[in-house]
Design a protein around this motif. Structure first.
Motif, PDB file in Angstrom:
ATOM      1  N   CYS A  46       9.080  -3.871  -2.927  1.00 31.09           N
ATOM      2  CA  CYS A  46       8.837  -2.469  -2.566  1.00 31.09           C
ATOM      3  C   CYS A  46       9.342  -2.176  -1.154  1.00 31.09           C
ATOM      4  O   CYS A  46       9.942  -1.119  -0.904  1.00 31.09           O
ATOM      5  CB  CYS A  46       7.347  -2.150  -2.668  1.00 31.09           C
ATOM      6  SG  CYS A  46       6.682  -2.235  -4.342  1.00 31.09           S
ATOM      7  N   ILE A  47       9.105  -3.113  -0.235  1.00 29.55           N
ATOM      8  CA  ILE A  47       9.588  -2.938   1.139  1.00 29.55           C
ATOM      9  C   ILE A  47      11.110  -2.870   1.164  1.00 29.55           C
ATOM     10  O   ILE A  47      11.702  -2.134   1.969  1.00 29.55           O
ATOM     11  CB  ILE A  47       9.077  -4.077   2.041  1.00 29.55           C
ATOM     12  CG1 ILE A  47       7.546  -4.049   2.147  1.00 29.55           C
ATOM     13  CG2 ILE A  47       9.715  -4.006   3.424  1.00 29.55           C
ATOM     14  CD1 ILE A  47       6.976  -2.833   2.804  1.00 29.55           C
ATOM     15  N   ALA A  48      11.765  -3.619   0.289  1.00 27.52           N
ATOM     16  CA  ALA A  48      13.233  -3.577   0.228  1.00 27.52           C
ATOM     17  C   ALA A  48      13.725  -2.161  -0.032  1.00 27.52           C
ATOM     18  O   ALA A  48      14.757  -1.733   0.508  1.00 27.52           O
ATOM     19  CB  ALA A  48      13.740  -4.524  -0.857  1.00 27.52           C
ATOM     20  N   THR A  53       4.583   4.731   2.784  1.00 29.38           N
ATOM     21  CA  THR A  53       3.413   5.205   2.034  1.00 29.38           C
ATOM     22  C   THR A  53       3.632   5.056   0.541  1.00 29.38           C
ATOM     23  O   THR A  53       2.749   4.594  -0.193  1.00 29.38           O
ATOM     24  CB  THR A  53       3.118   6.677   2.386  1.00 29.38           C
ATOM     25  OG1 THR A  53       2.746   6.753   3.759  1.00 29.38           O
ATOM     26  CG2 THR A  53       1.992   7.228   1.529  1.00 29.38           C
ATOM     27  N   GLN A  54       4.804   5.442   0.067  1.00 33.67           N
ATOM     28  CA  GLN A  54       5.099   5.322  -1.365  1.00 33.67           C
ATOM     29  C   GLN A  54       5.124   3.861  -1.799  1.00 33.67           C
ATOM     30  O   GLN A  54       4.638   3.519  -2.885  1.00 33.67           O
ATOM     31  CB  GLN A  54       6.443   5.991  -1.660  1.00 33.67           C
ATOM     32  CG  GLN A  54       6.407   7.505  -1.540  1.00 33.67           C
ATOM     33  CD  GLN A  54       7.794   8.127  -1.529  1.00 33.67           C
ATOM     34  OE1 GLN A  54       8.796   7.458  -1.254  1.00 33.67           O
ATOM     35  NE2 GLN A  54       7.858   9.427  -1.823  1.00 33.67           N
ATOM     36  N   ALA A  55       5.662   2.985  -0.965  1.00 32.62           N
ATOM     37  CA  ALA A  55       5.701   1.556  -1.297  1.00 32.62           C
ATOM     38  C   ALA A  55       4.297   0.998  -1.456  1.00 32.62           C
ATOM     39  O   ALA A  55       4.006   0.258  -2.405  1.00 32.62           O
ATOM     40  CB  ALA A  55       6.459   0.788  -0.217  1.00 32.62           C
ATOM     41  N   VAL A  56       3.395   1.351  -0.532  1.00 29.68           N
ATOM     42  CA  VAL A  56       2.011   0.882  -0.606  1.00 29.68           C
ATOM     43  C   VAL A  56       1.325   1.460  -1.841  1.00 29.68           C
ATOM     44  O   VAL A  56       0.567   0.757  -2.533  1.00 29.68           O
ATOM     45  CB  VAL A  56       1.253   1.252   0.685  1.00 29.68           C
ATOM     46  CG1 VAL A  56      -0.249   0.974   0.521  1.00 29.68           C
ATOM     47  CG2 VAL A  56       1.803   0.460   1.864  1.00 29.68           C
ATOM     48  N   GLU A  57       1.563   2.722  -2.137  1.00 30.12           N
ATOM     49  CA  GLU A  57       0.937   3.341  -3.309  1.00 30.12           C
ATOM     50  C   GLU A  57       1.398   2.680  -4.601  1.00 30.12           C
ATOM     51  O   GLU A  57       0.592   2.449  -5.516  1.00 30.12           O
ATOM     52  CB  GLU A  57       1.251   4.837  -3.324  1.00 30.12           C
ATOM     53  CG  GLU A  57       0.496   5.624  -2.252  1.00 30.12           C
ATOM     54  CD  GLU A  57       0.925   7.074  -2.163  1.00 30.12           C
ATOM     55  OE1 GLU A  57       2.029   7.399  -2.678  1.00 30.12           O
ATOM     56  OE2 GLU A  57       0.175   7.878  -1.575  1.00 30.12           O
ATOM     57  N   ILE A  58       2.686   2.369  -4.700  1.00 31.66           N
ATOM     58  CA  ILE A  58       3.197   1.684  -5.892  1.00 31.66           C
ATOM     59  C   ILE A  58       2.571   0.297  -6.004  1.00 31.66           C
ATOM     60  O   ILE A  58       2.137  -0.123  -7.087  1.00 31.66           O
ATOM     61  CB  ILE A  58       4.736   1.587  -5.847  1.00 31.66           C
ATOM     62  CG1 ILE A  58       5.360   2.983  -6.013  1.00 31.66           C
ATOM     63  CG2 ILE A  58       5.258   0.653  -6.945  1.00 31.66           C
ATOM     64  CD1 ILE A  58       6.846   3.013  -5.739  1.00 31.66           C
TER      65      ILE A  58
END
Length: 453
Positions: free
Chosen positions: A347-349, A359-364
């Motif tokens: 997700c961080i990639a 924020t979207q990466a953490v939510e996913i």
């Protein structure tokens, strides 16, 4: 403009350099972010004994080059045997899949595909120290900053944006995202959710011990247990013993599950005579090994349950035992933490490539991983219940249901969860990186209106 100039610069911090934290550090560094790990201890290392690296995470050891570093200290298990207390074998799993038999199975195509994958990914057992050392070496080779003597004292995460971390030595660190990978006694979790306390769900706890092969080989009865690298489990009412080789088949790792009169919250020193007395009536082969244990400790089995893993601003998030500690009956605690790390790395990639926000990466990550972790917690409870059955109709039904596996037949369902096809697919066949890629792709397609929400 070249590709690198289009990438987003990120500095990700992790609190805790355990197995899960180091896995996350490697995955996030490979994603292109700068990574700093704050470790409270004065030196890097891992306490404990053996650990199972099941196929869902052995693939990460292979992919990241850690397996090559650990080398012969990784032991590939050939078979898994379930036994009654007296040693009578009642369940069996061949750890190296048999492709010909899979073709004739009702789940033939699925099992054939899955087992081709499992053959590539391996089923290893290893000493935690060897695994940890391999993770450290790879993390440092990638440029991860590992800072020891960095016990976290406070977090400032109240505003949207970077997080400021202050250590007990009064050093300050600023991160775009902070990940709490600091285990069951997590400082980060206590800061986010001060009312949550990991709890033993029952009076069940576990002794852990290691006995050298060199000593076992001197005993004509006990040495038959180590003729080949197998995983052995002896089942009885409210107790079981599991053994497997570690350290290049130089040591035998033992975990002795049992119940006490009170709830256990912390690691306790126990007189070894008490352990030996508790397992007095077991199969002579394993009893002879138990009598060789020089000292032991009782370890708690704590479960953490949270409704969220993150701060309101999504700039702090939890992983591993800090988020979802579980009982040990499927050996998935560390594996699930490594899955978390691999998933969030992917997700961080996408954040680095400017396709997602943090924020979207953490939510996913939360949306996809929380149900997976809960499922692992439930499956671990289930296997514990199966292995702890008292003598009687339920125990007889369990053993009877596994009987055909003894001759090598594969069942469509089995109380032996190490060979049950659905468990193989859900647990050991799971690919955290593939799951992350699919979740991100679905999110992006929905955002762009390619698929309906």
């Amino acid at each position: 403009m070249d590709q690198n100039s289009q990438q987003k610069s990120l500095h990700i911090g992790l609190v805790g350099a355990g197995i899960g934290g180091l896995a996350a550090a490697i995955a996030i560094r490979l994603a292109g972010a700068e990574v700093t790990v704050l470790e409270a201890a004065s030196e890097l290392g891992e306490i404990g004994a053996g650990i199972q690296m099941t196929p869902n995470v052995s693939r990460l050891l292979i992919k990241w080059g850690i397996a090559d570093i650990i080398g012969d200290n990784l032991v590939e298990v050939e078979e898994f045997n379930l036994r009654q207390q007296d040693g009578t074998k009642v369940g069996y799993t061949k750890m190296v899949p048999d492709m010909k038999k899979d073709l004739g199975h009702p789940y033939g195509t699925t099992l054939l595909s899955l087992n081709l994958q499992l053959m590539r990914d391996r089923w290893w057992v290893v000493h935690r120290a060897h695994l940890h050392s391999g993770l450290v070496e790879v993390a440092q080779s990638l440029g991860v900053k590992l800072l020891i003597n960095s016990r976290v004292n406070s977090l400032d995460y109240s505003r949207k944006g970077p997080v400021t971390v202050t250590t007990e030595a009064r050093n300050r660190h600023v991160f775009d995202l902070l990940i709490g990978s600091d285990g069951v006694n997590s400082v980060v979790r206590r800061t986010l959710f001060p009312d949550v306390r990991p709890t033993p769900p029952s009076t069940n706890s576990a002794y852990r011990a290691i006995v050298p092969y060199s000593r076992i080989l001197k005993d004509p009865i006990a040495k038959t247990l180590i003729e080949k690298p197998t995983m052995e489990v002896w089942l009885s009412e409210k107790a079981y013993i599991i053994t497997y080789p570690i350290s290049g088949c130089k040591d035998l790792n033992l975990v002795l599950s049992h119940h006490t009169d009170n709830l256990v919250y912390n690691v306790e020193d126990v007189a070894v005579e008490d352990l030996r007395k508790q397992f007095e009536g077991y199969d002579l082969k394993i009893k002879r090994v138990i009598d060789m244990i020089p000292e032991t400790q009782r370890w708690p089995l704590l479960v953490t349950a949270l409704e969220s893993w993150s701060s309101p601003e999504k700039n702090v998030v939890l992983m591993g035992d800090a988020a979802h500690s579980m009982v040990n009956h499927m050996a998935q605690g560390a594996a699930t933490a490594m899955e978390d790390g691999a998933f969030i790395g992917r997700c961080i990639a996408e954040v680095v490539q400017n396709r997602l926000t943090l924020t979207q990466a953490v939510e996913i990550y939360e949306k996809e991983r929380m149900p997976k972790a809960r499922a692992k917690q439930h499956i671990s409870f289930l296997n514990g219940a199966i292995w702890h059955l008292p003598a009687g109709p339920k125990q007889e039904a369990r053993d009877g249901a596994m009987k055909e596996e003894m001759s090598g037949k594969k069942l469509s369902r089995s109380p032996n969860l190490y060979s049950d096809p659905r468990m193989l697919e859900q647990v050991y066949g799971y690919d955290a990186e593939q799951h992350a890629d699919e979740a991100v792709r679905t999110f992006l397609q929905r955002r762009e209106g390619v698929i309906d929400t």
